[in-house]
Design an enzyme around this catalytic site. Structure first.
Site, PDB file in Angstrom:
ATOM      1  N   HIS A 144      30.792  48.152  45.890  1.00 45.39           N
ATOM      2  CA  HIS A 144      31.792  47.821  44.866  1.00 45.39           C
ATOM      3  C   HIS A 144      32.318  49.129  44.284  1.00 45.39           C
ATOM      4  O   HIS A 144      31.780  49.637  43.296  1.00 45.39           O
ATOM      5  CB  HIS A 144      31.166  46.936  43.771  1.00 45.39           C
ATOM      6  CG  HIS A 144      32.195  46.343  42.853  1.00 45.39           C
ATOM      7  ND1 HIS A 144      32.857  47.071  41.902  1.00 45.39           N
ATOM      8  CD2 HIS A 144      32.713  45.083  42.774  1.00 45.39           C
ATOM      9  CE1 HIS A 144      33.718  46.294  41.266  1.00 45.39           C
ATOM     10  NE2 HIS A 144      33.644  45.075  41.778  1.00 45.39           N
TER      11      HIS A 144
ATOM     12  N   HIS B 289      37.698  43.615  49.154  1.00 43.57           N
ATOM     13  CA  HIS B 289      37.737  43.486  47.696  1.00 43.57           C
ATOM     14  C   HIS B 289      38.482  44.670  47.086  1.00 43.57           C
ATOM     15  O   HIS B 289      39.689  44.697  47.110  1.00 43.57           O
ATOM     16  CB  HIS B 289      36.310  43.345  47.168  1.00 43.57           C
ATOM     17  CG  HIS B 289      36.239  42.874  45.759  1.00 43.57           C
ATOM     18  ND1 HIS B 289      36.478  41.568  45.396  1.00 43.57           N
ATOM     19  CD2 HIS B 289      35.976  43.533  44.614  1.00 43.57           C
ATOM     20  CE1 HIS B 289      36.379  41.446  44.083  1.00 43.57           C
ATOM     21  NE2 HIS B 289      36.064  42.625  43.586  1.00 43.57           N
TER      22      HIS B 289
ATOM     23  N   CYS C  77      34.366  34.663  42.528  1.00 41.87           N
ATOM     24  CA  CYS C  77      33.419  34.996  43.602  1.00 41.87           C
ATOM     25  C   CYS C  77      33.334  33.887  44.654  1.00 41.87           C
ATOM     26  O   CYS C  77      33.158  34.160  45.830  1.00 41.87           O
ATOM     27  CB  CYS C  77      32.021  35.232  43.028  1.00 41.87           C
ATOM     28  SG  CYS C  77      31.938  36.747  42.067  1.00 41.87           S
ATOM     29  N   HIS C  78      33.433  32.619  44.213  1.00 38.49           N
ATOM     30  CA  HIS C  78      33.167  31.530  45.162  1.00 38.49           C
ATOM     31  C   HIS C  78      34.436  30.905  45.735  1.00 38.49           C
ATOM     32  O   HIS C  78      34.343  30.112  46.674  1.00 38.49           O
ATOM     33  CB  HIS C  78      32.331  30.438  44.473  1.00 38.49           C
ATOM     34  CG  HIS C  78      30.993  30.936  44.004  1.00 38.49           C
ATOM     35  ND1 HIS C  78      29.911  31.037  44.839  1.00 38.49           N
ATOM     36  CD2 HIS C  78      30.572  31.389  42.802  1.00 38.49           C
ATOM     37  CE1 HIS C  78      28.869  31.516  44.157  1.00 38.49           C
ATOM     38  NE2 HIS C  78      29.250  31.739  42.920  1.00 38.49           N
TER      39      HIS C  78
ATOM     40  N   MET D 288      24.064  37.372  41.908  1.00 38.33           N
ATOM     41  CA  MET D 288      24.760  36.540  40.918  1.00 38.33           C
ATOM     42  C   MET D 288      24.133  36.764  39.542  1.00 38.33           C
ATOM     43  O   MET D 288      22.905  36.773  39.410  1.00 38.33           O
ATOM     44  CB  MET D 288      24.636  35.067  41.305  1.00 38.33           C
ATOM     45  CG  MET D 288      25.181  34.165  40.226  1.00 38.33           C
ATOM     46  SD  MET D 288      25.578  32.541  40.787  1.00 38.33           S
ATOM     47  CE  MET D 288      25.407  31.629  39.245  1.00 38.33           C
TER      48      MET D 288
HETATM   49 FE1  DHE Z   1      37.490  42.857  38.941  1.00 34.03          FE
HETATM   50  C1  DHE Z   1      39.399  45.517  40.030  1.00 34.03           C
HETATM   51  C2  DHE Z   1      38.525  41.052  41.607  1.00 34.03           C
HETATM   52  C3  DHE Z   1      35.187  40.458  38.141  1.00 34.03           C
HETATM   53  C4  DHE Z   1      36.853  44.439  36.016  1.00 34.03           C
HETATM   54  N1  DHE Z   1      38.717  43.239  40.531  1.00 34.03           N
HETATM   55  C5  DHE Z   1      39.407  44.400  40.807  1.00 34.03           C
HETATM   56  C6  DHE Z   1      40.147  44.234  42.033  1.00 34.03           C
HETATM   57  C7  DHE Z   1      39.898  42.964  42.471  1.00 34.03           C
HETATM   58  C8  DHE Z   1      39.008  42.340  41.536  1.00 34.03           C
HETATM   59  C9  DHE Z   1      40.462  42.315  43.707  1.00 34.03           C
HETATM   60  C10 DHE Z   1      41.031  45.283  42.681  1.00 34.03           C
HETATM   61  C11 DHE Z   1      42.408  45.265  42.093  1.00 34.03           C
HETATM   62  C12 DHE Z   1      43.315  46.332  42.703  1.00 34.03           C
HETATM   63  O1  DHE Z   1      42.886  47.491  42.825  1.00 34.03           O
HETATM   64  O2  DHE Z   1      44.465  46.020  43.042  1.00 34.03           O
HETATM   65  N2  DHE Z   1      36.909  41.085  39.755  1.00 34.03           N
HETATM   66  C13 DHE Z   1      37.473  40.531  40.847  1.00 34.03           C
HETATM   67  C14 DHE Z   1      36.824  39.275  41.144  1.00 34.03           C
HETATM   68  O3  DHE Z   1      37.167  38.470  42.033  1.00 34.03           O
HETATM   69  C15 DHE Z   1      35.631  39.172  40.280  1.00 34.03           C
HETATM   70  C16 DHE Z   1      34.408  39.504  41.113  1.00 34.03           C
HETATM   71  C17 DHE Z   1      35.344  37.813  39.695  1.00 34.03           C
HETATM   72  C18 DHE Z   1      36.454  37.227  38.850  1.00 34.03           C
HETATM   73  O4  DHE Z   1      36.323  36.068  38.460  1.00 34.03           O
HETATM   74  O5  DHE Z   1      37.442  37.875  38.569  1.00 34.03           O
HETATM   75  C19 DHE Z   1      35.917  40.295  39.289  1.00 34.03           C
HETATM   76  N3  DHE Z   1      36.231  42.516  37.346  1.00 34.03           N
HETATM   77  C20 DHE Z   1      35.396  41.475  37.212  1.00 34.03           C
HETATM   78  C21 DHE Z   1      34.705  41.506  35.952  1.00 34.03           C
HETATM   79  O6  DHE Z   1      33.889  40.650  35.519  1.00 34.03           O
HETATM   80  C22 DHE Z   1      35.058  42.767  35.280  1.00 34.03           C
HETATM   81  C23 DHE Z   1      33.854  43.681  35.283  1.00 34.03           C
HETATM   82  C24 DHE Z   1      35.469  42.624  33.835  1.00 34.03           C
HETATM   83  C25 DHE Z   1      36.789  42.021  33.561  1.00 34.03           C
HETATM   84  O7  DHE Z   1      37.596  42.707  32.947  1.00 34.03           O
HETATM   85  O8  DHE Z   1      37.008  40.876  33.928  1.00 34.03           O
HETATM   86  C26 DHE Z   1      36.142  43.293  36.229  1.00 34.03           C
HETATM   87  N4  DHE Z   1      38.025  44.658  38.181  1.00 34.03           N
HETATM   88  C27 DHE Z   1      37.674  45.093  36.931  1.00 34.03           C
HETATM   89  C28 DHE Z   1      38.278  46.387  36.706  1.00 34.03           C
HETATM   90  C29 DHE Z   1      39.001  46.715  37.871  1.00 34.03           C
HETATM   91  C30 DHE Z   1      38.831  45.601  38.771  1.00 34.03           C
HETATM   92  C31 DHE Z   1      38.111  47.229  35.451  1.00 34.03           C
HETATM   93  C32 DHE Z   1      39.819  47.966  38.135  1.00 34.03           C
HETATM   94  C33 DHE Z   1      38.945  49.125  38.445  1.00 34.03           C
HETATM   95  C34 DHE Z   1      39.733  50.398  38.630  1.00 34.03           C
HETATM   96  O9  DHE Z   1      39.266  51.433  38.118  1.00 34.03           O
HETATM   97  O10 DHE Z   1      40.778  50.375  39.273  1.00 34.03           O
END
Ligand code: DHE
Length: 545
Positions: free
Chosen positions: A369, A327, A53-54, A91
């Protein structure tokens, strides 16, 4: 500048005293320090828990800037409180994840000058590239009896694995070691290969045709990554893969069936405000089905790249100016328009991939989101795309049919009240009449453990609230079992919801009958550690949501 090099806790205490003694101004501030061990541990924690996030350089994006100029002003004790308890701004609290000592050291760490991590170029990628099963040793047809279309690739976040679960029998077919804190799975156009990306940049290629599906190639595409997709346009099926990194800020094009790196492109550059940014991270990437193109969303610059992969030596890119902090996002039902959240700008950008233009920038409530969003036909407004919000208790519906419902196109036509802010994912299916909405980031346990289900034939009805944790039969625990990421099976008659508990507590996937909304099955296993995203092969392959 006085440097303290005592043990982590004492240093942090002294740093805290020193900082509070300086008052809120931070003027003439000496930089607090930690012991090398405490610094290294805090650095790891920052990477694991905060950088997403940061930002690695702490310049801020979804989260606020954490450069010393701001953090020193906040001071040690305020920072500790924020880390422990979270903020109203969205947060989450970390007091159930990190120890008191870790919180204290992290609060000190973010007041220190950020380290700049190394670059990761073609030579590093080539050196990390491993072929486990070469293409000519792989089967030429499916060697197992699985119904591949209904396999779910399930992220086991803290285990650094994915579980492949048979959607028909609900049995775990295999568990595959992948990158650290696995993020997403995506499918090749043919549905044969699954691409799994971990936060540590490790990309793993799983061949579903093997007798026992397994990783056949892997590569480290960067040091911090979130996104991957493949070439889906006719004639290019399974030919290329593309993965984006948060650090270094770049994307790489690879051979689809071997992951051999072919071309590396930096995303450093100028924001939509005309300022240089050293860390414009690659957020979501999607593959067009109407052109040989990827939509690559660059978070900090707010630039959306349409990258034409028909000639990768002479790469043609259209750069579309939208809004900062891009995002996640998904296609509209026609697959011509891509809608992506500019989350900390509280907007959704709509790209017309046929005309190569920004169709609209839609203002929304705080921090949209969508995941990939959800498409359905609204009884009054025609085709709409839905997104939830981290920072507001609504689901926003945006009209997506500029031809037959022109007045509603690219407008917020309705906001559905949800059970709470902190939503991450919404989901429906063309064969379903329901919309499933989670709220795993809500600070209230009851809310985070529940999903809301809307009847799409009558949106005036209140949604049904389902407490997934209570229905799962898992033992009660103090820690929250976050209900996250509803995902349909291939037939569109079941919805799978993860119960994401702590690393050492039992987690589960709860399968609901979509029509009756009753529990059909609770999938548990001692090795089912922190399940989060689940990707049904057929739905992911065909962008059905
Ligand atoms: Fe994600 C998708 C980034 C935290 C689960 N997440 C995405 C995408 C991005 C992203 C850029 C899109 C990808 C794509 O479509 O090509 N996510 C981030 C972060 O930067 C963030 C906020 C903080 C981090 O440190 O990563 C973050 N994300 C999380 C989680 O904490 C989640 C809930 C649990 C985990 O597994 O880490 C999480 N992100 C997901 C999931 C998707 C996702 C399940 C895909 C959703 C879908 O149905 O396509």
């Amino acid at each position: 500048m006085i440097k303290l090099t005592l043990g982590g806790s004492l240093v942090a205490m002294l740093a805290g005293v020193a900082l509070s003694a300086m008052g809120a101004s931070g003027a003439g501030a000496q930089e607090p320090t930690l012991s090398p061990e405490a610094k290294q541990h805090s650095k790891n924690l920052y990477f694991q828990r905060c950088a997403g996030c940061h930002g690695v350089l702490r310049k801020g994006a979804t989260g606020k800037t954490l450069e010393p100029a701001s953090t020193v002003k906040l001071g040690q004790s305020r920072l500790e409180k924020i880390i422990a308890l979270g903020t109203d701004g969205g947060m989450v609290n970390f007091d159930d994840i990190l120890t008191k000592d870790e919180i204290r050291d992290l609060a000190t760490y973010v007041q220190m000058t950020p380290d700049v991590p190394p670059e990761w170029g073609m030579k590093d990628m080539q050196a990390s590239w491993k072929t486990i099963v070469p293409v000519d040793k792989r089967p030429s047809k499916q060697m197992n009896k699985l119904n591949l279309k209904n396999i779910f690739s399930v992220t086991l976040r803290d285990a650094g694995e994915v579980a492949l679960i048979d959607g028909d029998t609900k049995q775990i077919v295999s568990r595959v070691k992948t990158g650290y804190a696995v993020h997403i799975s995506r499918l090749s156009a043919s549905g044969r290969y699954i691409y799994v990306i971990g936060r540590d940049g490790l990309l793993s290629l799983i061949d579903l045709w093997m007798e026992q599906p397994q990783v056949v190639s892997e590569i480290k595409v960067g040091l911090d990554a979130r996104s991957v997709d493949t070439s889906k346009f006719k004639g290019y099926e399974d030919k290329y893969a593309v993965a984006g990194s948060y650090w270094p800020p770049q994307y790489v094009i690879m051979e689809g069936d071997t992951l051999k790196p072919l071309k590396l492109v930096s995303t450093r550059g100028i924001t939509v405000d005309g300022e240089y940014h050293p860390e414009p991270r690659v957020a979501s990437i999607v593959s067009s089905q109407i052109k040989p193109e990827w939509v690559i969303n660059i978070k900090e610059t707010g630039q959306i790249l349409l990258v034409d992969y028909s000639d990768i030596k002479n790469l043609k890119t259209t750069t579309i100016e939208s809004a900062k902090f891009l995002h996640d996002g998904g296609w509209d039902a026609s697959k011509r328009y891509f809608l992506v959240a500019a989350n900390a700008s509280h907007k959704v950008a709509v790209v017309d991939t046929k005309e190569h233009k920004l169709a609209a920038l839609v203002d929304t409530k705080r921090i949209p989101h969508p995941g990939r969003g959800a498409n359905f036909v609204h009884p009054k407004f025609g085709p709409v795309w839905a997104t939830g919000h981290l920072g507001a208790d609504v689901v926003t519906l945006i009209g997506t049919d500029p031809e037959k419902h022109k007045d509603y196109a690219w407008k917020v036509v309705e906001e559905l009240k949800t059970h709470g802010a902190g939503n991450l994912f919404v989901k429906t299916h063309p064969k379903s009449k329901n919309l499933w909405v989670d709220a795993p980031q809500n600070p209230e346990k009851d809310v985070a453990e529940s999903v809301a289900v809307y009847d799409l034939t009558d949106l005036t009805k209140k949604p049904e609230l389902i407490n997934v944790a209570k229905l799962s039969g898992l033992p009660e625990s103090k820690a929250t079992k976050r209900a996250v990421h509803p995902e349909y099976n291939e037939a569109g008659d079941e919805v799978w919801v993860s119960l994401w508990a702590g690393k050492t507590e039992p987690s589960a996937i709860v399968v609901f009958d979509d029509k009756t909304r009753k529990v059909k099955k609770v999938i548990t296993d001692p090795k089912m550690i922190t399940p989060t995203g689940k990707f049904n092969v057929y739905n992911t392959q065909h962008d059905i949501y």
